[in-house]
Design an enzyme around this catalytic site. Structure first.
Site, PDB file in Angstrom:
ATOM      1  N   CYS A  98       0.816  -1.209   0.000  1.00 18.81           N
ATOM      2  CA  CYS A  98       0.000   0.000   0.000  1.00 18.81           C
ATOM      3  C   CYS A  98       0.852   1.261   0.000  1.00 18.81           C
ATOM      4  O   CYS A  98       0.323   2.370  -0.034  1.00 18.81           O
ATOM      5  CB  CYS A  98      -0.949  -0.012   1.188  1.00 18.81           C
ATOM      6  SG  CYS A  98      -2.015  -1.457   1.134  1.00 18.81           S
ATOM      7  N   HIS A 359      -9.350   3.904  -0.334  1.00 14.27           N
ATOM      8  CA  HIS A 359      -8.008   3.341  -0.259  1.00 14.27           C
ATOM      9  C   HIS A 359      -7.720   2.462  -1.475  1.00 14.27           C
ATOM     10  O   HIS A 359      -7.746   1.237  -1.393  1.00 14.27           O
ATOM     11  CB  HIS A 359      -7.866   2.539   1.042  1.00 14.27           C
ATOM     12  CG  HIS A 359      -6.481   2.018   1.272  1.00 14.27           C
ATOM     13  ND1 HIS A 359      -5.351   2.576   0.717  1.00 14.27           N
ATOM     14  CD2 HIS A 359      -6.025   0.968   2.030  1.00 14.27           C
ATOM     15  CE1 HIS A 359      -4.281   1.899   1.105  1.00 14.27           C
ATOM     16  NE2 HIS A 359      -4.670   0.919   1.894  1.00 14.27           N
TER      17      HIS A 359
END
Lengths: 414, 445
Positions: A98, A359
């Protein structure tokens, strides 16, 4: 870190809408645009602000798991797809779970510092709604050590951070901790409602606190210590921004006050095969934040706003402690008291962060940079916060995995 | 024989049918659950899916795969624990696939009744034809040395009758699922005069394991569920016949259907429900029940006329609704069948006129969908019906009459000893028909 040998700027940012549950235009059963669409939309929007592809020297793209979410590898090859003018220019794809987006930013920054480029088009992208969450969990688990997957939870990462929350509850009390996490959730949604590209922009729940209290963690259906409201959602989105030298900025015709200057950063890597030394601490974030602040020659109190990596509400709480805003165990109180709200001492995640804005894993690092650029240059629209004249600084903290790859960057109004 | 042993070799007759496929799915999942227990890992579990239709069985396997995937996706957290000792299964996707395989590996699709000769438990879910049921069960029982138990899904044929005619010696129970079995929570349990306690206990344990609610019904044709539904349907048909003296038939069907759905706050209108169950099925059930009724007539020439015209309702193999009283588009009624002209008339042509005739609802925000999950639904309904009673409109009058009739039917089921008490009647309608309130209530007094 050594003193920077030249000035570096970022400008011309763009975020697509973060698509997923919560957005009115999202229908799980209807066909949706793919990876290419998002890369193009974000990339082209940035090119438009910098006089076109001819001004770009290099391309960098952050992406985590397109090879599994979209069955597409070789993502750097999608950069020239944005515009014919990018054909044959050097491009690179970065992957750090991420934190892939921030690694793309770092790649661009280093290229500019190395004098090999004056203008780097930087994109971050992830399209994850191609599968149900239960399978997406397998894909995202790739950010952990695969040797530990078998013993992990079906929802692997929520499981990891549920364990962190559990450790925090045990030491400091569950009810106390969840008050802070509840406020974190409320801030995220309320901020997202001010940002038209946010995934929670359409959220119209009147009493967010009541909703949060009603949805208690249930280990039988999900994880033991978190409810879905403590988690960021599954998102499809891309963001883009350019990284320039001073000459580069002139070349693309953007005045300095429309750009942010990169004052310093820290890039930290923790051993993926090791468990966190203490579940109640995010040590890599702590180290990265400290080093980044030092490299920029400012203090934490000089920052006007920060984008922190709240993939889970508990990660947001732990970040406030790692940054030094609160003593260990006091982060939940700090948040519950409203100090991280948009009118608080240090506004965090002013467009909703990962829980509110969305996200898109590999794209999040670039999205954070775009948000700070918007805030510091007064382009955040309804989500704009006041940036005090004596504190024209912002920071992004992008985390990959369970506090493994961390990039912290300090920005100043240009 | 223990519970697990009883479920080692099971047969579902009529497994490709609407009810059979659901029973098969639930039973396959339950048997797989047992087979995955550590102590059962060396044992083989067999579930014969018997049906006459090869095509139906192919469709059944497809249905199973889709449903099992959904089930596995919902319980992956649990399945990871079940397969914890399988080092080769790491990702959710791998575990889900293995689970689907393990369940389907129990199922043996076949067209021959002989498959049931080795079973210890046999579910019967063939068509509502007593003679066929008797023939098949007695054939199996003659050839099966296990003294198997028979659970029949009949919704209307008295169980004692099957028991006696097939000479099963009491080894049969009425175990009546509601449609669709995988969703509806209700099972009506009907004992015969000779049912053993052991069999009844097993049936209860099995239902509980499936997450079903059991309502005991006495062995009277139609039991509780159809005892109410068939009479309720007859009331609606009679109302249509009387209303169509003043308005065209298609309009009367539309209006009574609307009264049942909107004015009585039910999940669907009565004629849509008849279409859903199947006009042919409803007619068969009435046929089965009628001879057992002394002072009433469950017989509808209208239904027979529709059947003869090939208008039968029911579902396509993909689950979509076939045309019946209504023609459906995307599951919603769009036209009504006129049996005289043998054609459908678009609802949009007369909707406005009919709605005006019926008059407004007391509160347009109250619908079955809007209240079914609300805790204060009793209160909302009380208010809704109180206000309905103060209206003088045609819709209100028809609704009150209809509500009273439903109430009367509920009480008759208790007074004729089909149901043990009013509560059981209400439970059946709440859980088997998904009504928002039971027929025995005080709303329409």
């Amino acid at each position: 870190m050594k003193k920077l040998r030249k000035k570096i700027y970022m400008a011309a940012g763009y975020n697509t809408i973060s698509i997923g549950t919560g957005r009115k235009e999202f229908h799980p059963k209807k066909p949706r645009p793919g990876l290419e669409h998002y890369i193009k939309e974000a990339g082209q929007a940035t090119l438009k602000q910098i006089g076109g592809a001819k001004n770009v020297d290099e391309g960098a793209i952050g992406n985590f798991m397109a090879p599994r979410f979209n069955k597409q590898g070789h993502i750097a090859g999608l950069i020239p797809m944005i515009d014919d003018g990018l054909e044959y220019k050097p491009c690179i794809r970065t992957e750090g779970a991420c934190a892939s987006g921030a690694l793309a930013l770092m790649s661009g920054i280093k290229s500019v510092l190395a004098d090999t480029a004056d203008v780097v088009l930087t994109v971050g992208v992830e399209v994850q709604n191609t599968m149900k969450a239960i399978y997406g969990a397998d894909v995202l688990a790739g950010a952990g050590w695969f040797q530990k997957r078998k013993d992990g939870h079906a929802y692997f990462f929520p499981g990891q951070f549920s364990n962190r929350a559990g450790a925090y509850y045990e030491k400091y009390g569950m009810e106390y901790a969840r008050k802070g996490m509840r406020r974190w959730f409320r801030n995220a949604i309320e901020n997202a409602r001010l940002c038209p590209t946010a995934q929670e922009y359409h959220n119209s729940v009147k009493d967010l606190d009541a909703l949060y209290d009603k949805l208690k963690p249930n280990g039988k259906a999900f994880v033991d210590n978190l409810s879905v409201l403590d988690c960021s959602k599954v998102s499809d989105a891309a963001s883009a921004i350019v990284i320039c030298s001073e000459e580069g900025l002139k070349k693309v015709g953007i005045p300095k006050d429309q750009a942010v200057e990169v004052l310093g950063w820290a890039q930290v890597e923790r051993n993926l095969t090791n468990d966190p030394p203490d579940l109640k601490e995010v040590t890599a974030i702590k180290k990265a934040a400290k080093e980044a602040i030092e490299s920029a020659g400012i203090t934490i109190n000089d920052l006007a706003t920060i984008e922190v990596h709240d993939c889970f509400s508990i990660a947001g709480i732990l970040a406030t402690e790692a940054l030094g805003f609160a003593e260990p165990g006091k982060g939940a109180q700090f948040v519950a008291d409203g100090h991280t709200a948009r009118d608080g001492k240090i506004p965090l995640n002013t467009t909703g962060g990962l829980i509110g804005w969305g996200h898109p894993t590999g794209g999040t690092g670039v999205h954070q940079a775009v948000t700070i650029w918007e805030q510091l240059t007064g382009k955040a629209g309804e989500a704009q916060i006041e940036i005090p004249k004596d504190r024209p600084y912002g920071m992004t903290i992008n985390m990959g995995g369970d506090d493994v790859t961390v990039v912290a960057i300090i920005y100043k109004r240009g | 024989m223990t519970y697990d042993e009883k479920l080692r070799n099971v047969t579902v007759l009529g497994a490709a049918g609407k009810m059979g496929s659901g029973i098969l799915l639930l039973t396959a999942v339950e048997m797989a659950e047992l087979s995955l227990k550590p102590e059962n890992k060396s044992k083989t579990f067999v579930l014969n899916a018997v049906d006459l239709s090869d095509e139906g069985l192919a469709g059944l396997m497809k249905y199973l795969k889709v449903q099992l995937q959904k089930i596995a996706e919902k319980k992956t957290v649990y399945l990871r624990k079940v397969y914890a000792d399988r080092a080769d299964l790491i990702e959710n996707g791998e575990i889900i696939e293995q689970y689907i395989f393990d369940v389907m590996n129990i199922v043996r699709p076949q067209t021959k009744i002989e498959a049931a000769y080795d079973s210890t438990l046999i579910f019967e879910a063939i068509s509502e034809n007593k003679n066929l049921k008797v023939k098949l069960l007695s054939q199996i029982d003659t050839n099966n040395k296990n003294n198997p138990w028979y659970f029949t899904n009949t919704s209307s044929v008295p169980i004692n009758l099957i028991d006696n005619e097939a000479k099963l010696g009491g080894r049969i129970l009425g175990f009546h699922f509601y449609n669709p079995p995988a969703v509806q929570k209700l099972v009506e349990l009907i004992k015969t005069d000779n049912s053993s306690e052991e069999m009844v206990e097993f049936a209860k344990a099995y239902a509980k394991s499936l997450g079903k609610i059991i309502v005991p019904s006495n062995d009277f044709a139609g039991f509780i569920g159809n005892g109410h539904f068939m009479r309720d349907a007859m009331h609606a048909i009679t109302e249509v016949e009387s209303l169509s003296k003043d308005v065209p038939f298609v309009e009367a069907v539309y209006m009574i259907n609307k009264v049942a759905q909107d004015f009585l706050v039910r999940p669907m209108g009565i004629f849509q429900l008849i279409d859903y169950v199947g006009i042919d099925v409803v007619s068969f059930i009435m046929n089965v029940m009628n001879p057992f009724l002394d002072d009433e007539e469950l017989y509808s020439p209208l239904l027979i006329k529709l059947m003869e015209a090939g208008v039968k309702g029911g579902q396509n193999s993909n689950g979509s609704q076939k045309d019946g009283f209504f023609k459906y588009e995307k599951g919603a009624p769009v036209a009504v069948y006129d049996p005289e002209k043998k054609e459908y008339h678009s609802i949009s042509e007369f909707k406005e006129k009919c709605d005006e005739k019926l008059g407004p609802l007391p509160d347009s925000t109250v619908s079955w969908k809007s209240i079914i999950r609300r805790r204060d639904k009793e209160e909302l309904l009380e208010k809704f019906f109180t206000s309905l009673k103060s209206l003088q409109s045609l819709g209100a009058r028809l609704a009150i009459k209809y509500g009273k009739r439903s109430n009367e039917i509920g009480k008759v089921l208790v007074s004729t000893k089909v149901a043990h008490n009013e509560n059981d009647v209400n439970t059946v309608m709440l859980t088997g028909f998904f009504h928002a309130y039971g027929p025995v209530n005080s709303f329409f007094n």
